[in-house]
Write a protein that holds these residues in place. Structure first.
Motif, PDB file in Angstrom:
ATOM      1  N   ASP A 179     -44.349  63.344  15.200  1.00  0.00           N
ATOM      2  CA  ASP A 179     -44.753  63.879  13.020  1.00  0.00           C
ATOM      3  C   ASP A 179     -46.173  64.941  13.744  1.00  0.00           C
ATOM      4  O   ASP A 179     -46.677  66.149  12.658  1.00  0.00           O
ATOM      5  CB  ASP A 179     -45.285  63.001  12.184  1.00  0.00           C
ATOM      6  N   SER A 180     -46.269  65.723  14.914  1.00  0.00           N
ATOM      7  CA  SER A 180     -47.034  66.363  15.156  1.00  0.00           C
ATOM      8  C   SER A 180     -46.370  68.267  14.593  1.00  0.00           C
ATOM      9  O   SER A 180     -47.489  69.627  14.561  1.00  0.00           O
ATOM     10  CB  SER A 180     -47.406  66.055  16.480  1.00  0.00           C
ATOM     11  N   LEU A 181     -45.596  68.175  15.013  1.00  0.00           N
ATOM     12  CA  LEU A 181     -44.142  69.057  15.072  1.00  0.00           C
ATOM     13  C   LEU A 181     -44.950  70.741  15.240  1.00  0.00           C
ATOM     14  O   LEU A 181     -45.064  71.694  15.408  1.00  0.00           O
ATOM     15  CB  LEU A 181     -43.918  69.760  13.304  1.00  0.00           C
ATOM     16  N   THR A 182     -45.532  69.736  16.491  1.00  0.00           N
ATOM     17  CA  THR A 182     -45.463  71.283  17.425  1.00  0.00           C
ATOM     18  C   THR A 182     -45.700  70.851  19.078  1.00  0.00           C
ATOM     19  O   THR A 182     -45.576  69.505  19.171  1.00  0.00           O
ATOM     20  CB  THR A 182     -47.169  71.496  17.373  1.00  0.00           C
ATOM     21  N   THR A 183     -45.499  72.179  19.676  1.00  0.00           N
ATOM     22  CA  THR A 183     -45.541  71.021  21.357  1.00  0.00           C
ATOM     23  C   THR A 183     -46.660  70.262  21.780  1.00  0.00           C
ATOM     24  O   THR A 183     -47.496  70.854  21.381  1.00  0.00           O
ATOM     25  CB  THR A 183     -45.420  72.508  22.621  1.00  0.00           C
ATOM     26  N   GLY A 184     -45.891  69.396  22.161  1.00  0.00           N
ATOM     27  CA  GLY A 184     -46.887  68.640  22.922  1.00  0.00           C
ATOM     28  C   GLY A 184     -47.603  68.608  24.241  1.00  0.00           C
ATOM     29  O   GLY A 184     -47.391  70.396  24.620  1.00  0.00           O
ATOM     30  N   ARG A 185     -48.163  68.203  24.580  1.00  0.00           N
ATOM     31  CA  ARG A 185     -48.790  67.702  26.112  1.00  0.00           C
ATOM     32  C   ARG A 185     -47.394  68.064  26.856  1.00  0.00           C
ATOM     33  O   ARG A 185     -46.128  67.766  27.747  1.00  0.00           O
ATOM     34  CB  ARG A 185     -48.947  66.423  26.827  1.00  0.00           C
ATOM     35  N   ALA A 186     -47.069  69.526  27.436  1.00  0.00           N
ATOM     36  CA  ALA A 186     -45.842  69.974  28.469  1.00  0.00           C
ATOM     37  C   ALA A 186     -46.848  70.356  30.025  1.00  0.00           C
ATOM     38  O   ALA A 186     -48.241  70.858  29.642  1.00  0.00           O
ATOM     39  CB  ALA A 186     -45.448  70.676  27.917  1.00  0.00           C
ATOM     40  N   GLY A 187     -46.378  69.927  30.551  1.00  0.00           N
ATOM     41  CA  GLY A 187     -47.102  70.471  32.072  1.00  0.00           C
ATOM     42  C   GLY A 187     -45.735  70.271  32.704  1.00  0.00           C
ATOM     43  O   GLY A 187     -44.780  70.062  33.426  1.00  0.00           O
ATOM     44  N   ARG A 188     -46.102  69.905  34.813  1.00  0.00           N
ATOM     45  CA  ARG A 188     -45.390  70.531  35.260  1.00  0.00           C
ATOM     46  C   ARG A 188     -45.955  69.337  37.239  1.00  0.00           C
ATOM     47  O   ARG A 188     -47.425  69.552  36.959  1.00  0.00           O
ATOM     48  CB  ARG A 188     -44.995  71.695  36.763  1.00  0.00           C
ATOM     49  N   ILE A 189     -44.859  68.362  38.030  1.00  0.00           N
ATOM     50  CA  ILE A 189     -46.191  67.719  38.780  1.00  0.00           C
ATOM     51  C   ILE A 189     -45.117  68.085  39.370  1.00  0.00           C
ATOM     52  O   ILE A 189     -44.208  68.171  40.058  1.00  0.00           O
ATOM     53  CB  ILE A 189     -45.705  66.080  38.115  1.00  0.00           C
ATOM     54  N   ALA A 190     -46.641  68.497  40.645  1.00  0.00           N
ATOM     55  CA  ALA A 190     -46.096  69.295  42.072  1.00  0.00           C
ATOM     56  C   ALA A 190     -45.792  67.952  42.969  1.00  0.00           C
ATOM     57  O   ALA A 190     -45.721  66.585  42.775  1.00  0.00           O
ATOM     58  CB  ALA A 190     -46.799  70.079  42.369  1.00  0.00           C
ATOM     59  N   LEU A 191     -45.040  68.031  44.354  1.00  0.00           N
ATOM     60  CA  LEU A 191     -44.974  67.153  45.461  1.00  0.00           C
ATOM     61  C   LEU A 191     -46.285  66.579  45.619  1.00  0.00           C
ATOM     62  O   LEU A 191     -45.854  66.329  45.841  1.00  0.00           O
ATOM     63  CB  LEU A 191     -44.303  68.161  45.859  1.00  0.00           C
ATOM     64  N   ASP A 192     -47.011  67.886  45.279  1.00  0.00           N
ATOM     65  CA  ASP A 192     -48.741  67.382  46.420  1.00  0.00           C
ATOM     66  C   ASP A 192     -49.478  67.182  44.993  1.00  0.00           C
ATOM     67  O   ASP A 192     -50.453  66.954  45.570  1.00  0.00           O
ATOM     68  CB  ASP A 192     -49.008  68.224  46.404  1.00  0.00           C
ATOM     69  N   ASP A 193     -48.548  66.646  44.089  1.00  0.00           N
ATOM     70  CA  ASP A 193     -50.009  66.228  43.441  1.00  0.00           C
ATOM     71  C   ASP A 193     -50.483  64.968  43.439  1.00  0.00           C
ATOM     72  O   ASP A 193     -50.090  63.936  43.960  1.00  0.00           O
ATOM     73  CB  ASP A 193     -49.228  65.586  41.878  1.00  0.00           C
ATOM     74  N   PRO A 194     -51.447  64.526  43.206  1.00  0.00           N
ATOM     75  CA  PRO A 194     -52.044  63.720  44.020  1.00  0.00           C
ATOM     76  C   PRO A 194     -51.887  62.557  42.868  1.00  0.00           C
ATOM     77  O   PRO A 194     -51.310  61.475  43.657  1.00  0.00           O
ATOM     78  CB  PRO A 194     -53.907  63.996  43.786  1.00  0.00           C
ATOM     79  N   TYR A 195     -52.179  62.609  41.599  1.00  0.00           N
ATOM     80  CA  TYR A 195     -51.588  60.902  41.316  1.00  0.00           C
ATOM     81  C   TYR A 195     -50.167  60.592  41.238  1.00  0.00           C
ATOM     82  O   TYR A 195     -49.663  59.907  41.368  1.00  0.00           O
ATOM     83  CB  TYR A 195     -51.037  61.325  39.449  1.00  0.00           C
ATOM     84  N   PHE A 196     -48.996  62.449  41.669  1.00  0.00           N
ATOM     85  CA  PHE A 196     -47.863  61.715  41.654  1.00  0.00           C
ATOM     86  C   PHE A 196     -47.493  60.958  43.287  1.00  0.00           C
ATOM     87  O   PHE A 196     -47.074  60.009  43.822  1.00  0.00           O
ATOM     88  CB  PHE A 196     -47.143  63.032  42.516  1.00  0.00           C
ATOM     89  N   GLN A 197     -48.678  61.482  44.353  1.00  0.00           N
ATOM     90  CA  GLN A 197     -48.593  61.100  45.684  1.00  0.00           C
ATOM     91  C   GLN A 197     -48.631  59.579  45.769  1.00  0.00           C
ATOM     92  O   GLN A 197     -48.490  58.349  46.609  1.00  0.00           O
ATOM     93  CB  GLN A 197     -48.782  62.321  46.044  1.00  0.00           C
ATOM     94  N   SER A 198     -50.241  59.488  45.327  1.00  0.00           N
ATOM     95  CA  SER A 198     -50.251  58.306  44.803  1.00  0.00           C
ATOM     96  C   SER A 198     -48.973  56.320  44.347  1.00  0.00           C
ATOM     97  O   SER A 198     -48.572  55.758  44.927  1.00  0.00           O
ATOM     98  CB  SER A 198     -51.476  57.955  44.639  1.00  0.00           C
ATOM     99  N   VAL A 199     -48.549  57.407  43.425  1.00  0.00           N
ATOM    100  CA  VAL A 199     -47.723  56.685  42.840  1.00  0.00           C
ATOM    101  C   VAL A 199     -46.116  56.192  43.462  1.00  0.00           C
ATOM    102  O   VAL A 199     -45.602  54.948  44.587  1.00  0.00           O
ATOM    103  CB  VAL A 199     -47.034  57.554  41.792  1.00  0.00           C
ATOM    104  N   SER A 200     -45.659  57.381  44.036  1.00  0.00           N
ATOM    105  CA  SER A 200     -45.025  57.356  45.772  1.00  0.00           C
ATOM    106  C   SER A 200     -45.534  55.916  45.902  1.00  0.00           C
ATOM    107  O   SER A 200     -45.113  56.168  46.783  1.00  0.00           O
ATOM    108  CB  SER A 200     -44.301  58.758  46.409  1.00  0.00           C
ATOM    109  N   GLN A 201     -46.362  56.577  46.933  1.00  0.00           N
ATOM    110  CA  GLN A 201     -46.780  55.290  48.365  1.00  0.00           C
ATOM    111  C   GLN A 201     -46.992  54.369  48.026  1.00  0.00           C
ATOM    112  O   GLN A 201     -47.154  53.417  48.738  1.00  0.00           O
ATOM    113  CB  GLN A 201     -48.262  55.964  48.527  1.00  0.00           C
TER     114      GLN A 201
END
Lengths: 245, 245
Positions: B203-225
């Motif tokens: 119901d926001s009818l506007t683009t929400g949070r959008a972006g890109r997670i890189a391979l070296d993103d610290p959060y992705f790295q921690s999840v992966s490990q």
């Protein structure tokens, strides 16, 4: 489809296979896909198969004939001097059967192909595990790649990749395999219980613990039910993501 | 190959796609597979694609042309009265492009096919999510099947099946998706980071949070490990198997 896993552990070889076969969605049956041959004290060989059931049954029957009457048909599988020679014989038999059905006769939409896992030990050398392709060539498991899967391999692979440890006990291997099989069964109708297993203890040169896990096996049921909760808890325990700004 | 997931949550729609494309093993590139269109206050539509890159880029370009100059080419995607009409237009465009390349011209060994996930909201109705097949027909996500995957779907499916909860927050959805994408990336070379995401708030009818997670993103790295350790711990915490006798 099918799902079979063979693993090389420090304490021996581990085999597990499902038992569902299907020709279309409305023609499903239960067939054993694991065969164990042994000459106690000399040699133990386990074969698991994925692919065309007629092909894999013919391969096993041919190998059995040759195993049972070595004086009539040589060389016999149980008389080979090494696992390498054993897997060569299995691979050659597979190629022979596929060639017989594939060439010159009626063609079928279904493929006559099959893939095999062959593992075991011959007195005087270490336990070895091989994957045999329909073309009759094969590869061997190594410390870098200590387990093989055949059939519907994808759903059950992530947990194997993450949790496999060549030092694990047979009990731990059973748990890991049941989780991997459970994930596969939940996702693919053509893979189904019961599951046959064989845990071959290195240097025992005799058939190890072998049996069947039924769908209603209490341990399998508890693993299947608990695993969802454990996975959710594992996910919850990962650090939370925070959007910027 | 590709891996994209679309999910229907109570609080909105979630989209994530990888960015790897490959033609053979030695020709890999990074391409965006997610496109977002919006008319703030009226309509937001997100499309993710798997399959032939030329096909999916042509579909998006055609839709963009039609979206940008509605007076010249009607109907325009952003002028549709409902998500159902939007996905019909997308599906028709997909069929048109595949038909153009597939018939009458040079044939390629590679298929011109593509599959799309189309989700969004048009003012006056609820958010909806669809999967569009190359043939131009499509299905809609429901409470029974609240998420769709396209591309290399198998490795990342078990965790989605086990842990998806339509009441989860966007932060929890991000965590779940990254675990699912990580399992896929670890198993299939043709799926790769970075990952594009869009979290559309209902119901926001506007683009929400959008972006890109890189391979070296610290959060992705921690999840992966961490995930490997957490999985092992989860496995350890299951009851142990005991052989009889």
């Amino acid at each position: 489809m099918t799902y079979c896993v063979g693993m090389v552990l420090e304490r021996g070889l581990v085999f597990m296979s499902d038992t569902r076969t299907n020709a279309g969605l409305d023609n499903i049956s239960t067939f054993r896909k694991m065969t164990i041959w042994e000459t106690p004290g000399e040699c133990v060989i386990t074969i698991m198969s994925a692919g065309n059931l007629a092909t894999t049954q013919a391969v096993v029957s041919l190998l059995e004939e040759r195993a049972k009457s070595p004086e009539e048909r040589t060389p016999a599988l149980l008389g080979v001097p090494s696992m390498f020679q054993a897997v060569r014989m299995v691979a050659e038999t597979l190629r022979e059967v596929i060639g017989q059905h594939g060439n010159g006769g009626l063609q079928s939409e279904a493929s006559f192909k099959a893939t095999l896992l062959v593992g075991g030990q011959v007195k005087g050398s270490a336990p070895r595990l091989f994957m045999v392709y329909p073309e009759g060539n094969f590869i061997e498991a190594s410390t870098d790649t200590p387990f093989f899967q055949i059939g519907e391999t994808k759903y059950g692979r992530p947990i194997l990749v993450r949790a496999f440890d060549s030092g694990m006990s047979f009990e731990e291997a059973m748990k890991l395999l049941l989780v991997s099989f459970d994930s596969t069964v939940k996702a693919n109708l053509s893979v189904g219980a019961p599951f046959d297993y064989h845990f071959y203890a290195a240097d025992s040169l005799t058939t190890g613990r072998a049996g069947r896990i039924a769908l209603d096996d209490p341990y399998f049921q508890s693993v299947s039910q608990d695993w969802g909760d454990k996975l959710k808890a594992a996910l919850d325990s990962l650090p939370g993501y925070e959007f910027e700004g």
